[in-house]
Write an enzyme that holds these catalytic residues in place. Sequence first.
Site, short mmCIF file in Angstrom:
data_model
loop_
_atom_site.label_atom_id
_atom_site.label_comp_id
_atom_site.label_asym_id
_atom_site.label_seq_id
_atom_site.Cartn_x
_atom_site.Cartn_y
_atom_site.Cartn_z
N ASP A 190 -75.96 -51.54 -8.64
CA ASP A 190 -75.72 -52.79 -7.90
C ASP A 190 -74.43 -53.48 -8.34
O ASP A 190 -74.44 -54.67 -8.68
CB ASP A 190 -76.90 -53.74 -8.07
CG ASP A 190 -78.23 -53.11 -7.71
OD1 ASP A 190 -78.27 -52.39 -6.70
OD2 ASP A 190 -79.23 -53.33 -8.43
N GLU A 219 -80.15 -55.63 2.93
CA GLU A 219 -80.04 -56.33 1.65
C GLU A 219 -78.60 -56.29 1.17
O GLU A 219 -77.70 -55.84 1.88
CB GLU A 219 -80.98 -55.68 0.61
CG GLU A 219 -80.72 -54.21 0.39
CD GLU A 219 -81.83 -53.51 -0.38
OE1 GLU A 219 -82.87 -54.14 -0.66
OE2 GLU A 219 -81.66 -52.32 -0.69
#
Length: 523
Positions: free
Chosen positions: A36, A195
């Site tokens: 991420d 997302e």
Amino acid sequence: MKHILLSSVLATVVLHAAASVTQGYVNPVIPGFYPDPSVCRVGDDYYLVNSSFQYFPGVPLFHSKDLIHWDQIGNVLDRESQLPLKGASAWLGIYAPTIRYNDGTYYMITTNVGNGDNGRGNFFVTATGPAGPWSDPIWLDQGGIDPSLLFDEGKTYFVSNPDGAIWLCEIDAATGRQLTESRRIWEGTGGRHPEAPHIYKKDGWYYLMIAEGGTEMGHMVTIARSRDIYGPYEANPDNPILYHQRKIAQSNPIQGTGHADLVEAHDGSWWLVCLAFRPQTNNMHLTGRETYLAPVTWNAQGWPVVNGDGTISVNMDVATLPQSDAMDRSVTYDFTQIDRMPFNWVYLRNPDMSNYRLSPDGLSLRGTSVDLNSIGSPTYVAVRQQDIDFTASAVVSLDASAGNAEAGISVYMDVASHYDFFLDDSGDGSQCVVLRYQLNSISGERKLPLDIKSGTPVSLTVKGTADRYDFSCEIDGMTHSLGQLDTRYLSTETAGGFTGVTIGLFAVGDGTALVRSFNYKPE
């Protein structure tokens, strides 16, 4: 501060591609469980953060001058008041962070899943310098995960993904107070789990980039734009802009590409960092989701194009920023020569630091009743497995105990999936070397049929390959093998969770272990 021996000198840990080239680079630029990624630029300096889930300290922070070679300069969340992790599993804890800079202040925004209001909480912390100290959390009302910030014309916008879509509101950058109602601005292109939203402003457009498809083989990056930050947003007709689940990438050793962040370099070039993983045996992966880099151009219609064809490669033969010198990632941590653990060493959940002590004798680990099968915080300190092929070793001794003491190395994926290689003290003055596997409800062990006097230093070695981990030890100059265990049982696909394997030092029970050194070498 004394130095860690890393061929010659290291005061901070350097994580980088394995080879230095005059043009181009090697992906991943930060190998191992560093998922991420989010990046920002301040002048000609670049800062990058990653998620950390149940590990403490949280949100590793890196610095680079070339976007390729990254030095870890700290961890954003380095105290329990910022990072409560009680009961956090490999599915919980700190999810995807975003790092941004505005008007002299650095912002890191993220989600602590399982430890916020109603089990989920978005918050941000601030600092005047990237190395900190960072503030205590400022909590936010809008739900969802993967939060991000945009500073635009004196306003601060906050975006996240509650209710399976992307939502936006304006907040007060000092207090976190929500100033406008949350608005649903985009649902993506139809892929599941929209997302990782980030909004950028360029040439009068607001670009909204997200991930879709889940952080698995079908992961992808899509983008939309609008003249108004609240929309409506028009999807790029060439979506997805990064996607490896198609024919041109079916044999690519990099898969699961997604969760990206854009940055404009100080020379005007554009780049994208993203996560992906490297499958090994049977399309399973153990090194976690890692940080990758790709160049970005803008087409005549004003849409970003990633690396020409929407894929990335291991060997990237592209023009780059002027590069720093690469360094060998082979590292020897001489615990007799340091007075604090390096930034890349992590603990499970919130550690009791009284169980860890550095001295001229080495790293002392005091065992407790909390073991590696517990959702508590065992005495365990680890580095990430960064390579499919590697060798890790440690010189460990275990004091005589009242019995039931263990200390050694664990190849650890999560609480139910780990291989432990250790000295076992039963309390009768002698010890033995044991290899134990814990795979959900299945466990077993092998013992070396050799008695060792309590307190004897033993060198424990783990050698990893695509298919197996091999375990051996050296005692009084003699090498003994305890065999091998299959890698697949520690893979993300088998064990679950959002992390990768860590290689750690542990102690359990009534004894105290002393670790003089730890070595990690890519093969």
